[in-house]
Design an enzyme around this catalytic site. Structure first.
Site, PDB file in Angstrom:
ATOM      1  N   CYS A  47     105.242  75.831  43.252  1.00 32.71           N
ATOM      2  CA  CYS A  47     106.365  76.574  43.835  1.00 32.71           C
ATOM      3  C   CYS A  47     107.602  76.426  42.963  1.00 32.71           C
ATOM      4  CB  CYS A  47     106.645  76.068  45.256  1.00 32.71           C
ATOM      5  SG  CYS A  47     108.155  76.726  45.989  1.00 32.71           S
ATOM      6  N   CYS A  53     110.626  75.163  44.789  1.00 34.53           N
ATOM      7  CA  CYS A  53     110.613  73.708  44.957  1.00 34.53           C
ATOM      8  C   CYS A  53     111.106  73.010  43.697  1.00 34.53           C
ATOM      9  CB  CYS A  53     109.204  73.225  45.293  1.00 34.53           C
ATOM     10  SG  CYS A  53     108.582  73.842  46.885  1.00 34.53           S
ATOM     11  N   ASP A 104     127.717  83.609   5.426  1.00 30.99           N
ATOM     12  CA  ASP A 104     128.222  82.880   4.273  1.00 30.99           C
ATOM     13  C   ASP A 104     127.507  83.438   3.044  1.00 30.99           C
ATOM     14  OD1 ASP A 104     129.523  80.877   2.763  1.00 30.99           O
ATOM     15  OD2 ASP A 104     127.726  79.631   2.876  1.00 30.99           O
ATOM     16  N   ASP A 153     124.704  77.700   6.033  1.00 33.28           N
ATOM     17  CA  ASP A 153     123.692  76.691   5.716  1.00 33.28           C
ATOM     18  C   ASP A 153     124.237  75.300   5.475  1.00 33.28           C
ATOM     19  OD1 ASP A 153     124.965  77.280   3.271  1.00 33.28           O
ATOM     20  OD2 ASP A 153     123.208  76.593   2.163  1.00 33.28           O
ATOM     21  N   ASP A 203     130.101  74.716   7.049  1.00 32.94           N
ATOM     22  CA  ASP A 203     129.978  75.860   7.955  1.00 32.94           C
ATOM     23  C   ASP A 203     129.990  75.448   9.418  1.00 32.94           C
ATOM     24  OD1 ASP A 203     129.754  77.681   5.839  1.00 32.94           O
ATOM     25  OD2 ASP A 203     127.608  77.319   5.645  1.00 32.94           O
TER      26      ASP A 203
END
Length: 937
Positions: A249, A252, A643, A830, A834
């Protein structure tokens, strides 16, 4: 830009919602989001959070949940030298160690204390009370009384007692050493009673060991298993993953999550019905008592649920599968169908009253055989104040009996049971598919010993630097570097790339990859918990905790929908007959249609399952999405900002252009540049030297490297300058206009030429931009490179916009300048620089497993390290959202259609059953389509 404020000591997720609501109403910041799971308040502001704003936020927290502490610094990190956030006083080194009081004191005072009084070294160690006392008092205690050393060991009660009293206990009674060991009952008993048990009976040592049953028994093998579970939990602090089986369920599952969160035992809890996991975040290590408590909560809400530990890599034995849901035997259902068919046939063919009684008896027997467990759960749910589909169907069947609709009752019972059977199989199959995604890390590794012997060792016991042997067809157990041998490697489980990659000595192998051909020996480079596969598993599993707006809406909707429909059913059953609009039987029958339609399972199951299936499908393609809310943002993406270096380009510097300006050839310009740069370690210098293997025969008399500008070298009778235009101008050398090269060369006071150094555009970058534009996504670039280099790359890729000459801190402003009203902007980067702009974007996308800072700040990780993975992620996210929207619309339309038709007597109870469980099955099957098909789909 987005900024983070960290909070501690908030144990209520509902209070977190209230804090967010109050902060939004105060309008301290344009946007506020409180994340209970991560302990972070994310605020949108054009300036750093000031002390006044932090104080106002603290006041709001104090009003809602006293004891919550806010900080601009992440908990557990070292404070800035010479300053303590939140302190208003000057003090010497060591003062205010982990303290938030407002007074000056000497080194060591207020060790980990928050009181407002002065005291000597050692006072208030690890204490939060408001009284003075000697060393050792209030060990790990929050009470308001004085007591001697050892009193209140790990206790929160309000009474005085001796050493050992209330060990790991929360009861309100006094008892001797050993009483209430790991027990939560309210009775006194001798040492050993109630060991790891939550029952309500007294028993001797060994009874109910690690058990949640209601009977007394002796020691069993479960004791040893529980002790092993406790040791595993204690060894792994932070976020823990538990797995459950036998829960059928989804509603639940929501209640279990709510109960665990309200208990205050854990920092955050997330129960994923889709994956059969419970994610628990705690500042302390979990123990056997915690595991027992979770089991008791599950038993209270849904008897039969089994909770167990999940390792760092999911065990095949513990992993959820088709058996992850409740197993329903098929033979009772088949027998019930046979009885029902016999009963209905007898009812239609009967001419005598006795035969009708036999027919009704067969129908009642069919109902009992099909739904005996449903009735039991429904009736017991009343005592637990739980209204679920079991109770609703029980009421509908029993009421049908009283109305004399025995055939209708049998149809309801059988359809409900068949639907549950199909639902179990559909959800189980989906869980199995999802588990296959995270089941990518072997549990053991073949470790090579000093004498050459090979030992199968548990992966968590292998140390960095150990030598392991990887046989053909084996998965790589841990991140490693090949020492000897060569092979072909399948990295599709990690990167989504189906083509094998050749690997030889010196090459790195990520855990989770498959060795396809040769036997290799390798050196382990990272422990199990830090390996690539473990990080992927953790990101995928924890993504379930990041709920989307749709999931939050469905949770709120479900809480309102069921009681509203039940209230409408009551009104329909009473008001029309009282006003003379029809018979009681007719309107009670109509009300039963409302009752059966009141369960929101189709929404509660299929919506979270849809998001998690989307996350799983993305991970198969080498894209890790950290939660459903990020799928929503990817689906409505309007702008993608990249970038340049290492993202759109390969990040490998090469000489791209050489130009001669005077009496030298281009070859000589490159050669003299390499001559000057040969002693420098700068990446640009190394790329120039690598491009020119043959240097001039002239000898350098001296070399001077000028930081940030270039190199000054002395030849016989001539000065050689190689570097930026600023270097040449500082030396009085005229620089021709319009040159934007990286490196200029001057010999004897005259500019002889220049060299341009740059990296190459990735082969898939142009195709990525084309695909994004086809999806209606605008593309842009932010870079610290020169305007000329940026313009060249932007022209090659057909970008819509770009910003150049940006410092890392300027990229955030550049991103905000590209954002507008109604836009959803992603940033793809990367590197560690950044991280700020990744956090400031609507969707932060990290390239590969480069830096931890970028991965932590990102919302999406392209494991392959290729930008071409992004368009596929956008397409998949839009498909996920379309499926989820369809499921929501389909479920609501069918339910309200059945309810509406029932008012005109045109729908039956069995139709309402289809509107409940039948729609759930169809919605789940619709979602499973996300896990099918090609990885490149």
């Amino acid at each position: 830009m987005k900024q983070r404020v960290y909070f501690e000591h908030l144990s209520c997720s509902h209070c977190a919602m209230k804090i967010e609501e109050k902060l939004e109403k105060r309008k301290l910041f344009p946007e506020v989001a409180v994340s209970f799971a991560t302990g972070v308040i994310l605020v949108e502001s054009d300036h750093p959070v000031s002390e006044g704003e932090l104080a106002a936020m603290q006041k709001i927290c104090d009003d809602i949940e006293p004891g919550v502490t806010l900080s601009l610094q992440k908990p557990g990190t070292a404070p800035t030298a010479g300053a303590v956030p939140g302190s208003g006083h000057d003090h010497s080194h060591g003062e205010h160690d982990a303290c938030g009081c407002g007074h000056d004191h000497n080194h060591g005072e207020h060790g980990a204390c928050g009181c407002g009084h002065d005291h000597g070294h050692g006072e208030h160690d690890a204490c939060g009370c408001g009284h003075d006392r000697g060393h050792g008092e209030h060990n790990a205690c929050d009470c308001g009384h004085d007591h001697g050393h050892g009193e209140h060991g790990t206790c929160d009660c309000g009474h005085d007692h001796g050493h050992g009293e209330h060990d790991a206990c929360g009861c309100g009674h006094d008892h001797g050493h050993g009483e209430h060991d790991a027990c939560g009952c309210g009775h006194d008993h001798d040492r050993g009673e109630h060991d790891t048990c939550g029952c309500g009976h007294d028993h001797g040592h060994g009874e109910h060991d690690a058990c949640g049953c209601e009977h007394d028994h002796g020691e069993e093998a479960a004791v040893e298993a529980s002790e092993q579970a406790a040791r595993k939990l204690a060894a792994r602090p932070g976020t823990q993953t538990l797995r459950f089986t036998g829960l059928s369920c989804s509603h639940c599952a929501m209640k279990i999550e709510e109960r665990l969160e309200k208990s205050g035992r854990f920092e955050a809890v997330s129960v994923s019905f889709a994956t059969g996991t419970i994610l628990i975040r705690s500042l302390r290590t979990l123990n056997l008592e915690d595991l027992t408590f979770v089991q008791q909560v599950c038993d209270d809400i849904e008897p039969g649920v089994q909770v167990s530990l999940a390792g760092a890599a999911p065990s095949k034995k513990a992993a959820p599968s088709e058996e992850g849901t409740e197993k329903r035997p098929l033979w009772p259902l088949l027998l019930a169908v046979l009885l029902a068919v016999s009963g209905m046939a007898s009812e239609h063919l009967a001419t005598a009253t006795a035969v009708l009684w036999i027919a009704d008896g067969l129908l009642v027997a069919a109902c009992a055989l099909a739904c005996y467990d449903v009735w039991y759960k429904g009736v017991t749910g009343i005592f637990k104040k739980r209204v679920d589909e079991n109770l609703l169907v029980t009421v509908a069947v029993i009421a049908s009996f009283f109305l004399g609709e025995f055939g209708e009752a049998a149809m309801v019972a059988l359809l409900f049971k068949i639907s549950l059977y199909l639902e179990d199989r559909a959800v189980g199959a989906t869980r199995k598919s999802l588990n296959a995604i995270t089941n990518i890390q072997p549990e053991t590794a073949a470790v090579a010993g000093p004498g050459g012997q090979i030992t199968e060792t548990p992966a968590e016991q292998v140390q960095v630097g150990d030598e392991i042997v990887i046989r053909p067809s084996d998965r790589v157990p841990l991140d490693c570097v090949i020492l000897s041998g060569s092979t072909a490697v399948d990295k599709s489980a990690i990167t989504g790339e189906s083509l094998p990659v050749n690997a030889a000595e010196g090459d790195a192998l990520p855990s989770g990859a498959i060795n396809l051909s040769g036997l290799v020996r390798a050196k382990v480079t990272s422990p199990l918990e830090e390996s690539t596969a473990a990080r992927i598993i953790k990101l995928v599993e924890e993504s379930a905790a990041q709920k989307s707006k749709s999931q939050k809406f469905i949770t709120r909707f479900a809480a309102i929908y069921t009681p509203v429909i039940l209230l409408c059913a009551l009104l329909v059953a009473i008001l029309p007959p009282l006003t003379g609009l029809g018979s009681w039987n007719h309107w009670i029958y109509t009300a039963l249609v409302f009752v059966v339609s009141a369960c929101p399972c189709a929404l509660v199951i299929s919506i979270p399952l849809g998001f998690y299936a989307g996350i799983g499908a993305a991970s198969k393609r080498g894209v890790l999405i950290k939660g459903g809310k990020h799928i929503e943002n990817l689906a409505k993406l309007t702008d993608a900002v990249f970038d340049k270096t290492g993202t759109l380009t390969d990040g490998k510097l090469q000489v791209t252009e050489v130009k001669a300006l005077a009496d030298l050839s281009e070859e000589e310009v490159l050669a003299y540049s390499a001559l000057a740069e040969q002693y420098s370690n700068h990446p640009i210098s190394r790329s120039i030297v690598a491009q020119c293997p043959q240097l001039p025969g002239e000898k350098l008399l001296s070399v001077e490297e000028i930081a940030g500008k270039g190199v000054r070298a002395q030849l016989e009778g001539r000065e050689l300058l190689c570097g930026s235009a600023r270097l040449l101008r500082d030396a009085g050398v005229a620089v021709p206009e319009g040159i934007e090269a990286n490196v200029l060369l001057a010999i004897g006071g005259q500019c002889k030429g220049y060299v341009t150094v740059g990296d190459q555009v990735r082969p898939d970058s142009r195709e990525t931009m084309s695909q994004l534009k086809a999806l209606g996504v605008r593309t842009a670039m932010l870079t610290g490179d020169s305007a000329k280099a940026a313009a060249k790359v932007a022209g090659q890729l057909g970008l819509d916009d770009y910003r150049a000459d940006l410092l890392p801190q300027d990229k955030v402003d550049g991103l905000l300048s590209l954002k507008g009203e109604g836009k959803t902007v992603a940033f793809v980067g990367d590197g560690i620089n950044d991280a700020p702009v990744l956090a400031a974007s609507d969707v932060g996308v990290a390239m590969g497993f480069g830096t931890d800072a970028a991965i932590e700040a990102a919302d999406v990780v392209l494991v392959s390290g290729k930008p071409s993975s992004l368009p596929g992620a956008v397409k998949l996210s839009r498909r996920v959202m379309n499926l989820i929207k369809f499921n929501i619309a389909f479920a609501l339309i069918v339910k309200f259609l059945v309810i509406g038709l029932s008012l005109f007597g045109l729908s039956t109870i069995w139709m309402a059953v289809f509107a409940d469980v039948g729609v759930t099955v169809l919605s789940v099957l619709n979602v499973t389509r996300l896990l099918l098909g090609s990885k490149k789909q």
